[in-house]
Design a protein around this motif. Structure first.
Motif, PDB file in Angstrom:
ATOM      1  N   GLY A  43       0.824  -1.203   0.000  1.00  0.00           N
ATOM      2  CA  GLY A  43       0.000   0.000   0.000  1.00  0.00           C
ATOM      3  C   GLY A  43       0.849   1.240   0.000  1.00  0.00           C
ATOM      4  N   SER A  44       0.309   2.306   0.581  1.00  0.00           N
ATOM      5  CA  SER A  44       1.032   3.577   0.605  1.00  0.00           C
ATOM      6  C   SER A  44       0.739   4.333   1.892  1.00  0.00           C
ATOM      7  N   VAL A  45       1.601   5.305   2.149  1.00  0.00           N
ATOM      8  CA  VAL A  45       1.488   6.169   3.314  1.00  0.00           C
ATOM      9  C   VAL A  45       1.507   7.609   2.812  1.00  0.00           C
ATOM     10  N   THR A  46       0.635   8.446   3.353  1.00  0.00           N
ATOM     11  CA  THR A  46       0.615   9.855   3.003  1.00  0.00           C
ATOM     12  C   THR A  46       1.152  10.660   4.181  1.00  0.00           C
ATOM     13  N   PHE A  47       2.189  11.460   3.911  1.00  0.00           N
ATOM     14  CA  PHE A  47       2.800  12.310   4.929  1.00  0.00           C
ATOM     15  C   PHE A  47       2.192  13.708   4.859  1.00  0.00           C
ATOM     16  N   PHE A  48       1.958  14.298   6.042  1.00  0.00           N
ATOM     17  CA  PHE A  48       1.390  15.639   6.156  1.00  0.00           C
ATOM     18  C   PHE A  48       2.216  16.484   7.115  1.00  0.00           C
ATOM     19  N   ASP A  49       2.208  17.789   6.884  1.00  0.00           N
ATOM     20  CA  ASP A  49       2.702  18.779   7.832  1.00  0.00           C
ATOM     21  C   ASP A  49       1.489  19.620   8.202  1.00  0.00           C
ATOM     22  N   ARG A  50       0.896  19.323   9.344  1.00  0.00           N
ATOM     23  CA  ARG A  50      -0.405  19.876   9.755  1.00  0.00           C
ATOM     24  C   ARG A  50      -1.439  19.526   8.693  1.00  0.00           C
ATOM     25  N   THR A  51      -1.940  20.503   7.975  1.00  0.00           N
ATOM     26  CA  THR A  51      -2.963  20.237   6.959  1.00  0.00           C
ATOM     27  C   THR A  51      -2.386  20.179   5.546  1.00  0.00           C
ATOM     28  N   ILE A  52      -1.079  20.338   5.424  1.00  0.00           N
ATOM     29  CA  ILE A  52      -0.442  20.358   4.106  1.00  0.00           C
ATOM     30  C   ILE A  52       0.028  18.955   3.727  1.00  0.00           C
ATOM     31  N   LEU A  53      -0.465  18.455   2.607  1.00  0.00           N
ATOM     32  CA  LEU A  53      -0.030  17.154   2.113  1.00  0.00           C
ATOM     33  C   LEU A  53       1.399  17.297   1.585  1.00  0.00           C
ATOM     34  N   LEU A  54       2.311  16.486   2.133  1.00  0.00           N
ATOM     35  CA  LEU A  54       3.698  16.522   1.675  1.00  0.00           C
ATOM     36  C   LEU A  54       3.909  15.581   0.500  1.00  0.00           C
ATOM     37  N   LYS A  55       3.534  14.309   0.677  1.00  0.00           N
ATOM     38  CA  LYS A  55       3.712  13.340  -0.407  1.00  0.00           C
ATOM     39  C   LYS A  55       3.085  12.002  -0.029  1.00  0.00           C
ATOM     40  N   ASN A  56       2.601  11.298  -1.039  1.00  0.00           N
ATOM     41  CA  ASN A  56       2.115   9.928  -0.898  1.00  0.00           C
ATOM     42  C   ASN A  56       3.267   9.013  -1.315  1.00  0.00           C
ATOM     43  N   VAL A  57       3.657   8.080  -0.434  1.00  0.00           N
ATOM     44  CA  VAL A  57       4.831   7.243  -0.651  1.00  0.00           C
ATOM     45  C   VAL A  57       4.442   5.772  -0.582  1.00  0.00           C
ATOM     46  N   PRO A  58       4.905   4.936  -1.539  1.00  0.00           N
ATOM     47  CA  PRO A  58       4.607   3.506  -1.460  1.00  0.00           C
ATOM     48  C   PRO A  58       5.361   2.840  -0.310  1.00  0.00           C
ATOM     49  N   VAL A  59       4.756   1.808   0.261  1.00  0.00           N
ATOM     50  CA  VAL A  59       5.395   1.037   1.323  1.00  0.00           C
ATOM     51  C   VAL A  59       6.333   0.026   0.679  1.00  0.00           C
ATOM     52  N   ASP A  60       7.564  -0.056   1.199  1.00  0.00           N
ATOM     53  CA  ASP A  60       8.532  -1.053   0.746  1.00  0.00           C
ATOM     54  C   ASP A  60       8.125  -2.391   1.352  1.00  0.00           C
ATOM     55  N   VAL A  61       7.723  -3.338   0.526  1.00  0.00           N
ATOM     56  CA  VAL A  61       7.191  -4.623   0.995  1.00  0.00           C
ATOM     57  C   VAL A  61       8.243  -5.420   1.768  1.00  0.00           C
ATOM     58  N   VAL A  62       9.501  -5.302   1.396  1.00  0.00           N
ATOM     59  CA  VAL A  62      10.564  -6.077   2.043  1.00  0.00           C
ATOM     60  C   VAL A  62      10.709  -5.703   3.512  1.00  0.00           C
ATOM     61  N   ASN A  63      10.772  -4.404   3.808  1.00  0.00           N
ATOM     62  CA  ASN A  63      10.964  -4.017   5.210  1.00  0.00           C
ATOM     63  C   ASN A  63       9.713  -3.401   5.839  1.00  0.00           C
ATOM     64  N   GLY A  64       8.639  -3.279   5.079  1.00  0.00           N
ATOM     65  CA  GLY A  64       7.374  -2.792   5.623  1.00  0.00           C
ATOM     66  C   GLY A  64       7.405  -1.357   6.092  1.00  0.00           C
ATOM     67  N   SER A  65       8.225  -0.539   5.440  1.00  0.00           N
ATOM     68  CA  SER A  65       8.298   0.859   5.852  1.00  0.00           C
ATOM     69  C   SER A  65       8.158   1.779   4.644  1.00  0.00           C
ATOM     70  N   ALA A  66       7.868   3.030   4.937  1.00  0.00           N
ATOM     71  CA  ALA A  66       7.806   4.061   3.909  1.00  0.00           C
ATOM     72  C   ALA A  66       8.592   5.250   4.435  1.00  0.00           C
ATOM     73  N   SER A  67       9.365   5.881   3.566  1.00  0.00           N
ATOM     74  CA  SER A  67      10.134   7.030   4.019  1.00  0.00           C
ATOM     75  C   SER A  67      10.076   8.157   2.996  1.00  0.00           C
ATOM     76  N   LEU A  68      10.266   9.351   3.514  1.00  0.00           N
ATOM     77  CA  LEU A  68      10.219  10.562   2.707  1.00  0.00           C
ATOM     78  C   LEU A  68      11.405  11.431   3.090  1.00  0.00           C
ATOM     79  N   ASP A  69      12.242  11.770   2.108  1.00  0.00           N
ATOM     80  CA  ASP A  69      13.342  12.711   2.316  1.00  0.00           C
ATOM     81  C   ASP A  69      12.831  14.098   1.976  1.00  0.00           C
ATOM     82  N   ILE A  70      13.020  15.034   2.902  1.00  0.00           N
ATOM     83  CA  ILE A  70      12.483  16.377   2.715  1.00  0.00           C
ATOM     84  C   ILE A  70      13.396  17.389   3.401  1.00  0.00           C
ATOM     85  N   ALA A  71      13.393  18.603   2.921  1.00  0.00           N
ATOM     86  CA  ALA A  71      14.070  19.721   3.574  1.00  0.00           C
ATOM     87  C   ALA A  71      13.028  20.822   3.751  1.00  0.00           C
ATOM     88  N   PHE A  72      12.837  21.267   4.974  1.00  0.00           N
ATOM     89  CA  PHE A  72      11.841  22.305   5.248  1.00  0.00           C
ATOM     90  C   PHE A  72      12.429  23.674   4.969  1.00  0.00           C
TER      91      PHE A  72
END
Length: 93
Positions: A43-72
């Motif tokens: 599936g996927s995970v959607t990251f937010f900063d309060r009400t702002i959608l940052l990005k929808n990221v797919p889950v890595d099936v091998v390790n069961g995690s999703a990550s987002l690299d970002i600079a504020f």
């Protein structure tokens, strides 16, 4: 008597815990936001900063995690949260 196939459905809380590689961080500094759901989860995970959608990221099936690299680009507190969107087997509650 006909055989039937039954799918085993798992319920996963849609609001998932987020960890960050750096906290606090400087403006413009790269930060990795990560959620861990469990091995085999799709599936996927959607990251937010309060009400702002940052990005929808797919889950890595091998390790069961999703990550987002970002600079504020803005100084101050960022209220980060993530929602798990589910898949065919794993249904958000």
């Amino acid at each position: 008597h006909a055989a039937s196939n039954a799918a085993l459905l798992q319920h996963i809380k849609p609001l998932v815990d987020v960890t960050s590689s750096v906290n606090p961080c400087l403006v413009g500094e790269s930060v990795t936001l990560r959620v861990t759901l469990g091995k085999g989860v799709k599936g996927s995970v959607t990251f937010f900063d309060r009400t702002i959608l940052l990005k929808n990221v797919p889950v890595d099936v091998v390790n069961g995690s999703a990550s987002l690299d970002i600079a504020f680009g803005v100084d101050g507190a960022h209220e980060i949260f993530a929602l798990y969107n589910g898949d065919i087997v794993n249904i958000p509650e």
